[in-house]
Design an enzyme around this catalytic site. Sequence first.
Site, PDB file in Angstrom:
ATOM      1  N   ASN A  38       2.197   1.507   4.499  1.00 44.75           N
ATOM      2  CA  ASN A  38       2.470   0.238   5.201  1.00 44.75           C
ATOM      3  C   ASN A  38       2.136   0.320   6.695  1.00 44.75           C
ATOM      4  O   ASN A  38       2.772  -0.352   7.510  1.00 44.75           O
ATOM      5  CB  ASN A  38       3.928  -0.223   4.990  1.00 44.75           C
ATOM      6  CG  ASN A  38       4.196  -1.686   5.400  1.00 44.75           C
ATOM      7  OD1 ASN A  38       5.318  -2.017   5.774  1.00 44.75           O
ATOM      8  ND2 ASN A  38       3.213  -2.542   5.339  1.00 44.75           N
TER       9      ASN A  38
ATOM     10  N   CYS B  60      -1.570   0.886   7.442  1.00 40.15           N
ATOM     11  CA  CYS B  60      -3.018   0.623   7.529  1.00 40.15           C
ATOM     12  C   CYS B  60      -3.419  -0.598   6.704  1.00 40.15           C
ATOM     13  O   CYS B  60      -3.602  -1.685   7.233  1.00 40.15           O
ATOM     14  CB  CYS B  60      -3.824   1.854   7.082  1.00 40.15           C
ATOM     15  SG  CYS B  60      -3.544   3.322   8.097  1.00 40.15           S
ATOM     16  N   ARG B  61      -3.550  -0.420   5.380  1.00 39.66           N
ATOM     17  CA  ARG B  61      -4.109  -1.499   4.549  1.00 39.66           C
ATOM     18  C   ARG B  61      -3.205  -2.704   4.435  1.00 39.66           C
ATOM     19  O   ARG B  61      -3.665  -3.849   4.588  1.00 39.66           O
ATOM     20  CB  ARG B  61      -4.428  -0.965   3.144  1.00 39.66           C
ATOM     21  CG  ARG B  61      -5.553   0.044   3.134  1.00 39.66           C
ATOM     22  CD  ARG B  61      -5.621   0.795   1.832  1.00 39.66           C
ATOM     23  NE  ARG B  61      -4.456   1.667   1.657  1.00 39.66           N
ATOM     24  CZ  ARG B  61      -4.193   2.371   0.579  1.00 39.66           C
ATOM     25  NH1 ARG B  61      -5.005   2.291  -0.463  1.00 39.66           N
ATOM     26  NH2 ARG B  61      -3.136   3.147   0.517  1.00 39.66           N
TER      27      ARG B  61
ATOM     28  N   CYS C  87       0.868  -1.184   0.000  1.00 35.24           N
ATOM     29  CA  CYS C  87       0.000   0.000   0.000  1.00 35.24           C
ATOM     30  C   CYS C  87       0.899   1.227   0.000  1.00 35.24           C
ATOM     31  O   CYS C  87       2.058   1.153  -0.442  1.00 35.24           O
ATOM     32  CB  CYS C  87      -1.004  -0.014   1.151  1.00 35.24           C
ATOM     33  SG  CYS C  87      -0.293   0.130   2.805  1.00 35.24           S
TER      34      CYS C  87
END
Length: 162
Positions: free
Chosen positions: A10, A12-13, A7
């Site tokens: 690096n 959250c998602r 993402c």
Amino acid sequence: MRLLVLCLGNICRSPMGEGALRARLDDSPLAGAVEVDSAGTGGWHAGEPPDRRAIRCAAGHGVDISGLRARQLRRADFQAFDWILCADEANLRDARTLAPAGLRERVVLWLPWAGIDDAREVPDPYTGGTAEFEAAWDLVNRAALATVERLTHAPALGIIDR
Ligand code: 4NP
């Protein structure tokens, strides 16, 4: 087989995706056969744990991601990983720009690659709240389940091929 979830930050998602993927693989016949990591195209949060909202969201779904640490995507990743699974189109574009010639095909949009056909991107929850993190979790968890399906039932596209 080695998979890298990618993402922007690096935090959250992709750490949620890494956690969901590890959990779903552990519950599958592929346990032990697939390595998973995550990275961000940006390096601002390198060395940091996931965002506390991501940690809380994953924990609410039974997955502990508190031990993960952010890192930036590097050129060696394109050799080291069979697939680089991008959360959104910007991640895909940025990673493909960095990829050495001949390895760009390893960089894909995670959701369609996994066989999900009602969404193409995992929206960034960073500026959102609980609902946005829950929506991101739902997508990465579905992608993780679909990834296990893909690697189990289409081995020519997965573990035998690479
Ligand atoms: P992620 O979310 O890409 O899902 O980890 C973000 C985290 C941090 C930033 C942007 C997106 N940021 O700009 O710092």
